[in-house]
Design an enzyme around this catalytic site. Structure first.
Site, PDB file in Angstrom:
ATOM      1  N   GLY A  10       0.832  -1.218   0.000  1.00 24.04           N
ATOM      2  CA  GLY A  10       0.000   0.000   0.000  1.00 24.04           C
ATOM      3  C   GLY A  10       0.857   1.254   0.000  1.00 24.04           C
ATOM      4  O   GLY A  10       0.543   2.237   0.677  1.00 24.04           O
ATOM      5  N   ALA A  11       1.927   1.228  -0.806  1.00 24.08           N
ATOM      6  CA  ALA A  11       2.891   2.341  -0.778  1.00 24.08           C
ATOM      7  C   ALA A  11       2.548   3.444  -1.771  1.00 24.08           C
ATOM      8  O   ALA A  11       3.356   4.345  -1.988  1.00 24.08           O
ATOM      9  CB  ALA A  11       4.291   1.800  -1.067  1.00 24.08           C
ATOM     10  N   ASN A  12       1.357   3.367  -2.371  1.00 21.04           N
ATOM     11  CA  ASN A  12       1.015   4.403  -3.347  1.00 21.04           C
ATOM     12  C   ASN A  12       0.234   5.560  -2.741  1.00 21.04           C
ATOM     13  O   ASN A  12      -0.080   6.524  -3.431  1.00 21.04           O
ATOM     14  CB  ASN A  12       0.218   3.797  -4.520  1.00 21.04           C
ATOM     15  CG  ASN A  12      -1.065   3.157  -4.060  1.00 21.04           C
ATOM     16  OD1 ASN A  12      -1.045   2.094  -3.470  1.00 21.04           O
ATOM     17  ND2 ASN A  12      -2.189   3.809  -4.303  1.00 21.04           N
ATOM     18  N   GLY A  14      -1.070   7.734   1.235  1.00 23.07           N
ATOM     19  CA  GLY A  14      -1.083   7.887   2.683  1.00 23.07           C
ATOM     20  C   GLY A  14       0.246   7.585   3.365  1.00 23.07           C
ATOM     21  O   GLY A  14       1.315   7.990   2.916  1.00 23.07           O
ATOM     22  N   ILE A  15       0.153   6.844   4.453  1.00 19.32           N
ATOM     23  CA  ILE A  15       1.329   6.596   5.297  1.00 19.32           C
ATOM     24  C   ILE A  15       2.350   5.728   4.552  1.00 19.32           C
ATOM     25  O   ILE A  15       3.562   5.941   4.671  1.00 19.32           O
ATOM     26  CB  ILE A  15       0.924   5.882   6.614  1.00 19.32           C
ATOM     27  CG1 ILE A  15      -0.200   6.643   7.319  1.00 19.32           C
ATOM     28  CG2 ILE A  15       2.117   5.747   7.547  1.00 19.32           C
ATOM     29  CD1 ILE A  15      -0.949   5.823   8.358  1.00 19.32           C
ATOM     30  N   GLY A  16       1.846   4.743   3.792  1.00 25.06           N
ATOM     31  CA  GLY A  16       2.755   3.857   3.058  1.00 25.06           C
ATOM     32  C   GLY A  16       3.629   4.647   2.095  1.00 25.06           C
ATOM     33  O   GLY A  16       4.846   4.436   2.007  1.00 25.06           O
ATOM     34  N   SER A 137      -4.320  -0.285  14.936  1.00 31.58           N
ATOM     35  CA  SER A 137      -4.954   1.026  14.931  1.00 31.58           C
ATOM     36  C   SER A 137      -5.201   1.515  16.348  1.00 31.58           C
ATOM     37  O   SER A 137      -5.601   0.744  17.220  1.00 31.58           O
ATOM     38  CB  SER A 137      -6.297   0.921  14.201  1.00 31.58           C
ATOM     39  OG  SER A 137      -7.055   2.081  14.434  1.00 31.58           O
ATOM     40  N   TYR A 166     -13.151  -4.416  10.424  1.00 32.89           N
ATOM     41  CA  TYR A 166     -11.847  -3.744  10.352  1.00 32.89           C
ATOM     42  C   TYR A 166     -11.080  -3.912  11.668  1.00 32.89           C
ATOM     43  O   TYR A 166      -9.912  -4.319  11.673  1.00 32.89           O
ATOM     44  CB  TYR A 166     -12.063  -2.262  10.019  1.00 32.89           C
ATOM     45  CG  TYR A 166     -10.808  -1.436  10.070  1.00 32.89           C
ATOM     46  CD1 TYR A 166      -9.861  -1.508   9.046  1.00 32.89           C
ATOM     47  CD2 TYR A 166     -10.554  -0.582  11.138  1.00 32.89           C
ATOM     48  CE1 TYR A 166      -8.700  -0.746   9.088  1.00 32.89           C
ATOM     49  CE2 TYR A 166      -9.399   0.182  11.186  1.00 32.89           C
ATOM     50  CZ  TYR A 166      -8.471   0.100  10.162  1.00 32.89           C
ATOM     51  OH  TYR A 166      -7.323   0.848  10.218  1.00 32.89           O
TER      52      TYR A 166
HETATM   53  N1  LIG Z   1      -5.366   6.961   8.564  1.00 30.99           N
HETATM   54  C1  LIG Z   1      -5.642   6.633   9.796  1.00 30.99           C
HETATM   55  O1  LIG Z   1      -6.124   7.454  10.612  1.00 30.99           O
HETATM   56  C2  LIG Z   1      -5.356   5.241  10.289  1.00 30.99           C
HETATM   57  C3  LIG Z   1      -5.718   4.930  11.621  1.00 30.99           C
HETATM   58  C4  LIG Z   1      -5.435   3.668  12.096  1.00 30.99           C
HETATM   59  C5  LIG Z   1      -4.797   2.740  11.301  1.00 30.99           C
HETATM   60  N2  LIG Z   1      -4.489   3.064  10.011  1.00 30.99           N
HETATM   61  C6  LIG Z   1      -3.779   2.037   9.215  1.00 30.99           C
HETATM   62  O2  LIG Z   1      -2.654   2.610   8.579  1.00 30.99           O
HETATM   63  C7  LIG Z   1      -2.387   1.923   7.355  1.00 30.99           C
HETATM   64  C8  LIG Z   1      -2.248   2.904   6.211  1.00 30.99           C
HETATM   65  O3  LIG Z   1      -3.443   3.667   6.114  1.00 30.99           O
HETATM   66  P1  LIG Z   1      -3.537   5.055   5.333  1.00 30.99           P
HETATM   67  O4  LIG Z   1      -4.171   6.025   6.250  1.00 30.99           O
HETATM   68  O5  LIG Z   1      -2.240   5.390   4.720  1.00 30.99           O
HETATM   69  O6  LIG Z   1      -4.634   4.657   4.239  1.00 30.99           O
HETATM   70  P2  LIG Z   1      -4.687   4.766   2.634  1.00 30.99           P
HETATM   71  O7  LIG Z   1      -4.078   6.036   2.164  1.00 30.99           O
HETATM   72  O8  LIG Z   1      -6.115   4.502   2.304  1.00 30.99           O
HETATM   73  O9  LIG Z   1      -3.762   3.564   2.143  1.00 30.99           O
HETATM   74  C9  LIG Z   1      -4.195   2.247   2.108  1.00 30.99           C
HETATM   75  C10 LIG Z   1      -3.356   1.520   1.073  1.00 30.99           C
HETATM   76  O10 LIG Z   1      -3.740   0.130   1.091  1.00 30.99           O
HETATM   77  C11 LIG Z   1      -3.881  -0.271  -0.256  1.00 30.99           C
HETATM   78  N3  LIG Z   1      -4.773  -1.418  -0.408  1.00 30.99           N
HETATM   79  C12 LIG Z   1      -6.064  -1.535  -0.028  1.00 30.99           C
HETATM   80  N4  LIG Z   1      -6.537  -2.732  -0.410  1.00 30.99           N
HETATM   81  C13 LIG Z   1      -5.518  -3.374  -1.055  1.00 30.99           C
HETATM   82  C14 LIG Z   1      -5.388  -4.633  -1.693  1.00 30.99           C
HETATM   83  N5  LIG Z   1      -6.417  -5.483  -1.795  1.00 30.99           N
HETATM   84  N6  LIG Z   1      -4.208  -4.961  -2.250  1.00 30.99           N
HETATM   85  C15 LIG Z   1      -3.146  -4.109  -2.183  1.00 30.99           C
HETATM   86  N7  LIG Z   1      -3.214  -2.906  -1.609  1.00 30.99           N
HETATM   87  C16 LIG Z   1      -4.392  -2.540  -1.049  1.00 30.99           C
HETATM   88  C17 LIG Z   1      -4.449   0.954  -0.972  1.00 30.99           C
HETATM   89  O11 LIG Z   1      -4.276   0.801  -2.364  1.00 30.99           O
HETATM   90  P3  LIG Z   1      -5.237   1.565  -3.445  1.00 30.99           P
HETATM   91  O12 LIG Z   1      -4.689   2.955  -3.599  1.00 30.99           O
HETATM   92  O13 LIG Z   1      -5.088   0.735  -4.658  1.00 30.99           O
HETATM   93  O14 LIG Z   1      -6.622   1.574  -2.865  1.00 30.99           O
HETATM   94  C18 LIG Z   1      -3.579   2.036  -0.351  1.00 30.99           C
HETATM   95  O15 LIG Z   1      -2.352   2.102  -1.019  1.00 30.99           O
HETATM   96  C19 LIG Z   1      -3.546   0.928   7.185  1.00 30.99           C
HETATM   97  O16 LIG Z   1      -3.148  -0.339   7.669  1.00 30.99           O
HETATM   98  C20 LIG Z   1      -4.638   1.491   8.084  1.00 30.99           C
HETATM   99  O17 LIG Z   1      -5.516   0.487   8.535  1.00 30.99           O
HETATM  100  C21 LIG Z   1      -4.749   4.293   9.490  1.00 30.99           C
END
Ligand SMILES: NC(=O)c1ccc[n+]([C@@H]2O[C@H](COP(=O)([O-])OP(=O)(O)OC[C@H]3O[C@@H](n4cnc5c(N)ncnc54)[C@H](OP(=O)(O)O)[C@@H]3O)[C@@H](O)[C@H]2O)c1
Length: 295
Positions: A10-12, A14-16, A137, A166
């Site tokens: 998921g490096a494309n 947000g945090i990744g 989380s 989730y």
């Molecule tokens: N943001 C928050 O407040 C928060 C809070 C608690 C925990 N987290 C955790 O932090 C991590 C990163 O979250 P983020 O906030 O950076 O969210 P994000 O920007 O939505 O990033 C999620 C990433 O996961 C990828 N993904 C989803 N389904 C996938 C699949 N089937 N195969 C491969 N890649 C997939 C998405 O790809 P696409 O672009 O293709 O959809 C995207 O690159 C996650 O584990 C999330 O649960 C976040």
């Protein structure tokens, strides 16, 4: 500098993406493990052409197999795996099944990271500082009595709720981390779980979110940290020399060991969750801790 090979799912976005950017800037070899080629290449252009794109859809077992086969063939050493990607769309109302017949959130957020790590384990334990980093989380704090439903993790009988699905998957990832750190005893590799705080989300990624939820997120965003701030903790867990001695920890932001719910650290509950996990995956763990013989 000791150049590491780091796979981030998921490096494309947000945090990744922020973590990939942060670690690539230090000169490490970063593998952007993403499902969508256009989004992956856009991230690669932004982060740097010396990153590597590896395509993987974590909701499909065959795609995970293809990715890990590719990684074995093309990457050589693998030092760090960050299981960052997650299925996290709160507008998602109905239970959805994957092509392989699993509830999508359970598979993508829990079974897939276990399968991915399992299939890369030979390389991770061969590294002088192999690290597996899973992601939970901060929201788990609001679900202190949550457990993994061993009888119905995929909502076959109970009413589906995206939040329940989730958080159940994130709890299972934390328990998996504790289990894995024990299996890794006697190797140089470690397993830790980062507890992600409230991090600003790019709402354009969720076009179907109802307006009231967008408004709620806009308020929440005022109290959120940026993906770049959270990425600092990822980078420390992945690369920091001192973190190499830490294993089986739940790491909060800023980088600091944080608490684990009583249920999640109960050895029997961990064993039950991991037995279920490997049973559902239909494989045996590639690594298992053998108690040293005494006497
Ligand atoms: N943001 C928050 O407040 C928060 C809070 C608690 C925990 N987290 C955790 O932090 C991590 C990163 O979250 P983020 O906030 O950076 O969210 P994000 O920007 O939505 O990033 C999620 C990433 O996961 C990828 N993904 C989803 N389904 C996938 C699949 N089937 N195969 C491969 N890649 C997939 C998405 O790809 P696409 O672009 O293709 O959809 C995207 O690159 C996650 O584990 C999330 O649960 C976040």
């Amino acid at each position: 500098m000791n150049r590491k090979t780091v796979i981030i799912t998921g490096a494309n976005s947000g945090i990744g993406k922020a973590a990939a950017q942060r670690m690539a800037a230090e000169g490490h070899r970063i593998v952007l493990a993403c499902r969508n080629p256009d989004r992956a290449e856009a991230a690669q252009r932004e982060i740097g052409e010396d990153t590597i794109v590896g395509l993987v859809d974590l909701s499909r077992r065959a795609s995970i197999h293809a990715f890990t086969d590719w990684a074995h063939r093309e990457l050589g050493e693998i030092d760090v795996l960050i299981n960052n990607a997650a299925d996290f769309d709160l507008a998602h109302k109905e239970r959805e099944m994957t092509a392989d017949g699993f509830e999508r959130i359970w598979f993508t957020n829990h079974l897939a990271p276990v399968l991915l790590a399992d299939r890369l384990m030979d390389r991770l334990v061969a590294s002088p500082q192999g690290r597996i980093i899973n992601v939970s989380s901060m929201g788990l704090l609001f679900h202190p009595f949550l457990t993994v439903d061993l009888k119905d993790p995929m909502f076959n009988q109970r009413t589906f709720s995206v939040a329940k699905a989730y958080y159940q998957s994130k709890l299972a990832q934390l328990m998996y981390t504790l289990w894995l750190s024990r299996q890794l005893s006697g190797t140089m590799a470690t397993a830790n779980c980062i507890r992600v705080s409230n991090v600003r989300l790019d709402l354009d990624r969720f076009p179907d979110l109802p307006q009231w939820m967008k408004n709620l997120y806009a308020i929440k965003a005022r109290f959120s940290i940026t993906p770049e701030q959270m990425a600092e903790t990822y980078a420390q867990a992945a690369l920091n020399g001192d973190a190499g001695n830490q294993t089986g920890q739940h790491i909060g932001h800023p980088f600091k060991e944080t608490g684990i719910p009583v249920y999640a650290k109960d050895p029997l509950c961990i064993e039950q969750v991991m037995q279920l996990t490997y049973k559902q995956l239909g494989i045996r763990p590639s690594i298992s801790y053998e108690q040293p013989e005494t006497g």
